[in-house]
Design an enzyme around this catalytic site. Structure first.
Site, mmCIF file in Angstrom:
data_model
loop_
_atom_site.group_PDB
_atom_site.id
_atom_site.type_symbol
_atom_site.label_atom_id
_atom_site.label_comp_id
_atom_site.label_asym_id
_atom_site.label_seq_id
_atom_site.Cartn_x
_atom_site.Cartn_y
_atom_site.Cartn_z
ATOM 1 N N ARG A 21 0.821 -1.228 0.000
ATOM 2 C CA ARG A 21 0.000 0.000 0.000
ATOM 3 C C ARG A 21 0.855 1.278 0.000
ATOM 4 N NH1 ARG A 21 -2.918 -2.861 4.075
ATOM 5 N NH2 ARG A 21 -4.654 -4.019 3.167
ATOM 6 N N LYS B 297 1.724 11.072 -11.826
ATOM 7 C CA LYS B 297 0.830 10.153 -12.526
ATOM 8 C C LYS B 297 1.587 8.864 -12.773
ATOM 9 C CE LYS B 297 -2.578 12.811 -15.165
ATOM 10 N NZ LYS B 297 -3.092 13.063 -16.542
ATOM 11 N N GLU C 104 6.721 16.680 -26.327
ATOM 12 C CA GLU C 104 6.159 17.139 -25.055
ATOM 13 C C GLU C 104 6.681 18.533 -24.689
ATOM 14 O OE1 GLU C 104 3.722 15.659 -23.500
ATOM 15 O OE2 GLU C 104 3.878 13.480 -23.698
ATOM 16 N N LYS D 264 4.807 22.528 -15.725
ATOM 17 C CA LYS D 264 4.097 21.365 -15.200
ATOM 18 C C LYS D 264 3.908 21.472 -13.684
ATOM 19 C CE LYS D 264 3.313 16.536 -15.525
ATOM 20 N NZ LYS D 264 3.489 15.312 -16.305
ATOM 21 N N GLU E 182 -6.183 15.994 -11.205
ATOM 22 C CA GLU E 182 -6.871 16.238 -12.464
ATOM 23 C C GLU E 182 -8.380 16.367 -12.300
ATOM 24 O OE1 GLU E 182 -4.981 14.458 -15.842
ATOM 25 O OE2 GLU E 182 -6.859 14.269 -16.910
ATOM 26 N N ARG F 260 -5.524 20.395 -14.730
ATOM 27 C CA ARG F 260 -4.425 19.515 -15.101
ATOM 28 C C ARG F 260 -4.617 18.864 -16.468
ATOM 29 N NH1 ARG F 260 -0.796 15.294 -11.559
ATOM 30 N NH2 ARG F 260 0.402 14.600 -13.329
ATOM 31 N N ASN G 40 -2.651 17.351 -21.270
ATOM 32 C CA ASN G 40 -2.914 16.261 -22.202
ATOM 33 C C ASN G 40 -3.248 16.748 -23.606
ATOM 34 O OD1 ASN G 40 -2.269 13.951 -20.894
ATOM 35 N ND2 ASN G 40 -4.340 13.416 -20.267
ATOM 36 N N HIS H 282 -3.060 14.430 -26.577
ATOM 37 C CA HIS H 282 -2.977 13.077 -26.035
ATOM 38 C C HIS H 282 -4.220 12.234 -26.299
ATOM 39 C CE1 HIS H 282 0.601 14.631 -24.141
ATOM 40 N NE2 HIS H 282 0.829 13.510 -23.494
ATOM 41 N N HIS I 3 -3.216 8.896 -27.672
ATOM 42 C CA HIS I 3 -3.427 7.592 -27.040
ATOM 43 C C HIS I 3 -4.147 6.636 -27.990
ATOM 44 C CE1 HIS I 3 -3.130 9.357 -22.686
ATOM 45 N NE2 HIS I 3 -1.954 9.219 -23.264
ATOM 46 N N HIS J 132 5.484 7.217 -27.790
ATOM 47 C CA HIS J 132 4.461 8.075 -27.197
ATOM 48 C C HIS J 132 4.557 9.513 -27.722
ATOM 49 C CE1 HIS J 132 1.729 9.865 -24.308
ATOM 50 N NE2 HIS J 132 2.691 10.633 -23.828
#
Lengths: 364, 364
Positions: free
Chosen positions: B124, B146, B188, B230, B240, B244, B248, B251, B255, B268
């Site tokens: 955890r 993230k 990016e 960032k 997010e 935030r 993206n 993206h 994606h 990517h």
């Protein structure tokens, strides 16, 4: 019929949620109101519980959500792993459910822990609600935000601290609980006495027959008092930096018993019962508690129909399994020991003493 | 040689950490001091990066930790799934490493995301440090917490928000970066201009040749400015809830390109480049930006040697893949669009307009 009780959990960062305890809550519209808005809900349950309660819950949720799916997993601790977790995630992704989707965990501790973990990781977090249907889940696992799956090498080793939006503990669902599972749940109820409340221990001793007879008033009090103690501990230490570990009294030995026998062989509560007998004995050997305490706790556990004789796994196997316990540090096994009635603490114990305890109980 | 820069990330609940950017940081003892105390550290890397830097890092860490293990995973986006995650967890459990163990992610975005996710769920949560060795990881993925793995049905669909203890971005590691990966990282960098800083977009246009020639001063500024933007966004919206999402930009299409072609086919950053071209065009079709912006962004992306022509997956396939995007809600796909130079926002876009954009770019 007892009225509905509400226990509040308060957490850092202004987070909080309610545990509602009472009869008939599953069919009560108020139980499902004021939850996060979403276009879909998913009930996660198992093959045993789903036939009993899933349709009733689904009907209620359809008053709130346009779409209510049901994912049914196999029942049992041996299924609390990657495969079941994946089945939840596969369903969510396969149906393209978005990150507002609310998950409902309908079942015992295994379903609650896995559904909570799936909620924690799906799209990095969706809301979830605990609907515990076993005594063990109602008094312990559904409360406090510990989610996890098992790993072949250790119990609850992969997981997250992730809090539910609400806990709905409907006492009526305990009517269908098998006798063995009721008794297993009592192990976690008994636990709260020695670690936090000597008076509660007396109350359990006085009311054990009523609890075993499923008297609703007795069950309501046992669930509420257990949740109050847990809420108090979790509110002070959500992420188990210290105090929270006391909730794991009997669990270091217990987890070793579960993993050592193979998950599902003994129920979690049964393993905790055997573990508490050993941990009480260890408290005595460390000079913290008198013989009379060990005898008293063992007698209560035996009266609850729970095992007081841990399985003979061999001392080496116990030690090996306990060294991966989450409380262990730098290879040293640490145990929750009772320091006085109603007070527990974390203690490193020499291997030799652990072996003594195991040997004395025929477990070595 | 530029001096070391430090960018601070401040988060709710009094959490914060540093991104250190500079040359020679990997061999600098100060980089590894004042991290959480532990008896063991584990470096997670891949087959490409480990032979280059793992032993040097291990030597440094042995000054701090009694034991330093190395887990080497296969390289590539197609390995960012359950299997690799499990290999990290299996090692941690197999070696009975405790919950103070510190993980070090040595590699690009895939290694950082997976190591961060493993750190989030092992017992955890254990501490972890990002040691990004690609431009893409240094300017984006190592910062902001993230973490995730891919699912066959969608990119980064399972993960957690989980912050590192520190980010050590050693610019010297970019010396060994393949040309194609350097260019992918620039996608990016370019992203930060349109969404947050028109002046930075001009700077990139003026300094693109220096960046492609791996000029350390130019790289240092690009990494620092990217991290500053960032850090500012993540500090305002860690999980997010809103703002935030602007990070993206490109993206949503990106994606879909990655999942649609099969993970690893396009890098990517390449997919994000193609996605930015499409998202810029969508911003224009929504009446937010003029033609000149679309042309300008496409020209810059082309100069960086990145794809401006998205793959022909078919409109239906794009729509299907984008409906499981994490920003989608109730089946409606939402895009980060540019509203003015340096300002972006989240917009629902009618399917017809998306199809127009895809068709105009030969992707439908």
């Amino acid at each position: 019929m007892p009225a509905t009780d509400t226990v509040h959990i308060s957490l850092p960062d202004n987070r909080h949620y309610e545990i509602r305890i009472g009869s008939g809550l599953l069919g009560e519209p108020a139980s499902w109101q004021d939850l996060p808005k979403a276009s879909a809900a998913v009930i996660v349950s198992n093959e045993t519980v789903a036939p009993l309660y899933a349709q009733a819950l689904r009907q209620r949720l359809l008053a709130v959500y346009a779409r209510v799916d049901l994912v049914v997993l196999p029942d049992g601790e041996q299924h609390k792993g990657w495969d079941s977790l994946n089945r939840i995630c596969d369903h969510l992704l396969g149906e393209a459910l978005d990150r507002k989707t609310v998950l409902f965990a309908l079942g015992g501790g295994v379903i609650g822990d896995m559904t909570g973990f799936a909620a924690a990781i799906y799209m990095r977090g969706v809301p979830f609600v605990q609907v515990p249907t076993t005594l063990l889940a109602q008094v312990d696992s559904s409360v406090g935000g510990k989610t996890a799956i098992n790993h072949p090498l250790g119990k609850n080793m992969l997981g997250a601290f992730y809090q539910p939006e609400r806990v709905i503990a409907d006492l009526d669902t305990l009517d269908t609980l098998p006798e063995r599972e009721l008794r297993a749940g009592l192990a976690e109820v008994i636990k709260y006495g020695p670690i936090a409340d000597a008076g509660f221990l007396c109350w359990i001793e006085d009311n054990l027959d009523a609890l075993l007879a499923r008297d609703k008033v007795a069950l309501a009090y046992a669930v509420r008092r257990s949740c109050e103690i847990k809420a108090d501990v979790v509110g002070q230490d959500e992420r188990e930096q210290g105090l929270r570990a006391i909730l794991n009294f009997g669990h270091t030995f217990g987890h070793a018993i579960e993993a050592g026998l193979g998950y599902g062989e003994w129920l979690h509560g049964e393993a905790v019962a055997g573990g508490m007998v050993l941990a009480a004995d260890l408290s005595r050997r460390m000079g913290l508690m008198p013989d009379s305490f060990v005898d008293r706790l063992r007698a209560l556990i035996a009266r609850a129909g729970l095992p007081v004789q841990p399985p003979r796994l061999g001392a080496e196997r116990y030690l090996q399994l306990m060294r991966v316990d989450k409380k262990a540090e730098a290879g040293a096994i640490r145990f929750v020991l009772i320091e006085s009635l109603g007070k527990a603490g974390l203690h490193s114990v020499p291997d030799a003493l652990i072996v003594e305890t195991l040997t004395a109980h025929g477990a070595a």
